[in-house]
Design an enzyme around this catalytic site. Structure first.
Site, PDB file in Angstrom:
ATOM      1  N   ASP A  11       0.870  -1.179   0.000  1.00 27.94           N
ATOM      2  CA  ASP A  11       0.000   0.000   0.000  1.00 27.94           C
ATOM      3  C   ASP A  11       0.907   1.229   0.000  1.00 27.94           C
ATOM      4  O   ASP A  11       1.642   1.468   0.957  1.00 27.94           O
ATOM      5  CB  ASP A  11      -0.908  -0.002   1.226  1.00 27.94           C
ATOM      6  CG  ASP A  11      -2.065   0.987   1.098  1.00 27.94           C
ATOM      7  OD1 ASP A  11      -2.083   1.742   0.105  1.00 27.94           O
ATOM      8  OD2 ASP A  11      -2.937   0.996   1.980  1.00 27.94           O
ATOM      9  N   ASP A 105      -2.739   2.271  -6.114  1.00 25.95           N
ATOM     10  CA  ASP A 105      -1.654   2.290  -5.135  1.00 25.95           C
ATOM     11  C   ASP A 105      -1.639   1.074  -4.211  1.00 25.95           C
ATOM     12  O   ASP A 105      -0.989   1.098  -3.172  1.00 25.95           O
ATOM     13  CB  ASP A 105      -1.747   3.558  -4.281  1.00 25.95           C
ATOM     14  CG  ASP A 105      -3.032   3.610  -3.460  1.00 25.95           C
ATOM     15  OD1 ASP A 105      -4.014   2.939  -3.841  1.00 25.95           O
ATOM     16  OD2 ASP A 105      -3.061   4.326  -2.444  1.00 25.95           O
ATOM     17  N   GLU A 106      -2.322   0.011  -4.591  1.00 30.57           N
ATOM     18  CA  GLU A 106      -2.477  -1.114  -3.664  1.00 30.57           C
ATOM     19  C   GLU A 106      -2.565  -2.414  -4.444  1.00 30.57           C
ATOM     20  O   GLU A 106      -3.227  -2.489  -5.481  1.00 30.57           O
ATOM     21  CB  GLU A 106      -3.740  -0.898  -2.827  1.00 30.57           C
ATOM     22  CG  GLU A 106      -3.947  -1.873  -1.713  1.00 30.57           C
ATOM     23  CD  GLU A 106      -5.216  -1.557  -0.923  1.00 30.57           C
ATOM     24  OE1 GLU A 106      -5.486  -2.277   0.042  1.00 30.57           O
ATOM     25  OE2 GLU A 106      -5.932  -0.593  -1.289  1.00 30.57           O
TER      26      GLU A 106
END
Length: 581
Positions: A11, A105-106
């Protein structure tokens, strides 16, 4: 469940805001808020400096401005975020072919499938190397969780934030989960959490002690069984490389309710065209057309129509959306509109073209009859949004700090430069033009200086069960060495000599991706909030005023303190009012 912590969850830390700080040296160590800047905008991401002040994702932008009046408020730059996300995902695919992206973003990674890790030590080495590679390639930081299941890996990465690594050793899962709040578990939102709390269940340990039958009675069969398994740290879900899209949609929230029925229809047509663009960009088509309307009183209506087969024809989708609108009462005003397509396929059915209304050829004017003279409207004033990349023929690359009263204020700096100087120009200055974002790192081996958030020397975090809390967990204080009340002040001079008040360049409606504030998770880039993370940008939030731009003495003049952030500034994309304190 496997017996080695070989599932990795990455993350990125405050991704959107971190990208803005990396590309704008003057914002490093300062509070930065990214989101919709219109009266109904919501926060997409807040930097850790802003989180210390109480700002968090999915918060109405007006509330964020009250909590952090001196923060920098910027519109999102999704093209840049996607580019950096692709770089990060490429690094993950070097570790394993099984990478499951959850958002920009993960992502989850199955290290065992790639032969990268097979035990605790090899998994830890892979996590440490990944964080170093991300920093070298992008200049950004990410938090890594390692565990034997996806649920536990995600919980571990949350414990590691910001810029850390946490590994949950097999066999310690139950002891780690026990004291945590039930909201820690996936699928437990505010409503379910309150329901369990009223039943006397607040922690995961109490959830396990309640028993499966009691949870089924309280929550229903499917949810009760799943939640009981998670309370026992059981999670057999595999990492899936490809996640099939179920629908494609677009929606807009408007700064001012739309009352004119004709304009509502035009907005629906425009949204239908945007939806078709997304469909074709993904190489998809769909059978079911969906119209979403949120009225002035926040009541939401959804209408759908299923076609004979999948299509990506804009005429067919526009006409279907128009038919759906006919059954909706828009009296009183409309605050949000959306058009979506579901029942997706990777082909189209050609006979659907018959569903479209025939387009009659335009009649040719009779000979000898002069064509009517069409009065051309004057060109609209150029619009500059806070955070937008620009280039000046003399001063080079920069970004917009704010605009109003026919002026635009620009700070000239690059990701590799020191904090730059500020100059103000007329909005129609021919020497100023929009530009593409610059790479965050000139050399992947040398990220920009000063980018690491304070405290990033914490390379690994040993596992410790945190104290339970039902609230969204803001990151701890991470002020930079130069943090503190930013210097600045003053007023921006207007074109007519007046100072202090002006109207931001912008349109009368929200232009960002739509998402409603008021719940705690927005699923996907656009849509209603309904879980713990907001990914949307524009949404329902109350009104608010944006704060004035960098102090400037006049067009083309540099500020007296080029390296400092002004006391209070931002820009607005939605036609808000700019004011100086």
């Amino acid at each position: 469940m496997r017996n080695a912590p070989t599932i990795l969850h990455l993350d990125m830390d405050a991704f959107f805001a971190s990208v803005e700080q990396a590309s704008k040296p003057s914002l490093r160590g300062k509070a930065v808020v990214v989101g919709g800047l219109g009266p109904r905008g919501v926060v997409a991401t807040a930097s850790y400096e802003a989180r210390v002040l109480g700002v968090h994702s999915a918060m109405p932008m007006a509330q964020a401005r009250r909590l952090a009046p001196n923060a920098a408020y910027l519109v999102p730059r999704f093209m840049l975020y996607r580019t950096i996300s692709e770089q990060v995902m490429a690094l993950l695919r070097e570790l394993s072919p099984l990478v499951e992206p959850l958002s920009l973003d993960e992502a989850f990674v199955d290290l065992e499938a790639g032969g990268t890790a097979w035990d605790e030590e090899s998994a830890r080495r892979a996590g440490v190397k990944l964080r170093a590679d991300i920093r070298a390639v992008t200049g950004l930081t990410g938090s890594v969780g390692l565990a034997a299941s996806k649920m536990l890996a995600k919980i571990a990465s949350e414990q590691a934030k910001p810029d850390g690594l946490t590994l949950i050793e097999p066999g310690t899962e139950r002891a780690m989960l026990g004291p945590m709040t039930v909201r820690t578990l996936p699928g437990v939102g505010p409503a379910t959490g309150d329901h369990l709390r009223r039943a006397g269940i607040s922690t995961v340990e109490e959830l396990a002690e309640a028993g499966e039958d009691e949870l089924v009675r309280l929550l229903g069969k499917a949810h009760g069984h799943a939640l009981y398994a998670m309370a026992l740290a059981r999670d057999e879900r595999p990492v899936v490389a490809e996640r099939e899209a179920k629908s494609v949609s677009v929606e807009d929230t408007y700064d001012v309710d739309i009352h004119d029925r004709l304009r509502v229809g035009l907005e629906v047509q425009r949204l239908a065209d945007r939806c078709v663009g997304r469909l074709r960009g993904a190489g998809l088509s769909g059978r079911t057309i969906v119209l979403k309307v949120r009225r002035y009183d926040f009541s939401t209506l959804t209408r759908s129509e299923t076609l004979r087969g999948p299509t990506d024809d804009p005429v067919v989708i526009r006409e279907a959306a128009a038919r759906l609108l006919e059954s909706v009462d828009t009296t009183g005003g409309v605050r949000l509109l959306g058009v979506g397509v579901s029942g997706l396929a990777d082909y189209t059915q050609e006979d659907l073209f018959a569903q479209a209304m025939p387009v009659l050829p335009a009649e040719e004017p009779e000979k000898g009859v002069p064509e009517p003279v069409v009065e051309r409207p004057e060109p609209a004033e150029r619009q500059w949004r806070a955070g937008q990349d620009v280039r000046h023929t003399e001063y080079g690359h920069g970004w917009v700090q704010g605009s109003g009263l026919g002026r635009v204020t620009v700070r000239f700096e690059t990701p590799q430069s020191p904090p730059g100087r500020v100059r103000t120009f007329l909005v129609d200055d021919p020497a100023l033009e929009s530009a593409d974002p610059l790479p965050l790192t000139a050399d992947p081996r040398h990220p920009p200086a000063g980018l690491a958030p304070p405290g990033s020397d914490r390379h690994e975090a040993p596992h410790q069960a945190p104290a339970a809390s039902d609230d969204a967990r803001p990151a701890g204080p991470r002020p930079g060495p130069d943090a503190g009340p930013p210097a600045g002040g003053g007023r921006e001079a207007g074109a007519d000599g007046a100072s202090g008040i002006g109207r931001e360049a912008g349109v009368g409606r929200s232009v960002g991706v739509g998402c409603e504030a008021g719940a705690d998770r927005s699923v996907g880039v656009e849509g209603e909030a309904g879980a713990d993370r907001s990914v949307g940008v524009e949404g329902e939030a109350g009104g608010g005023r944006s704060v004035g731009a960098e102090p400037a003495e006049g067009a083309g003049q540099a500020s007296s303190d080029p390296a400092s952030l002004p006391k209070s500034w931002s820009g607005a994309a939605g036609g808000g009012v700019t004011s100086r304190p």
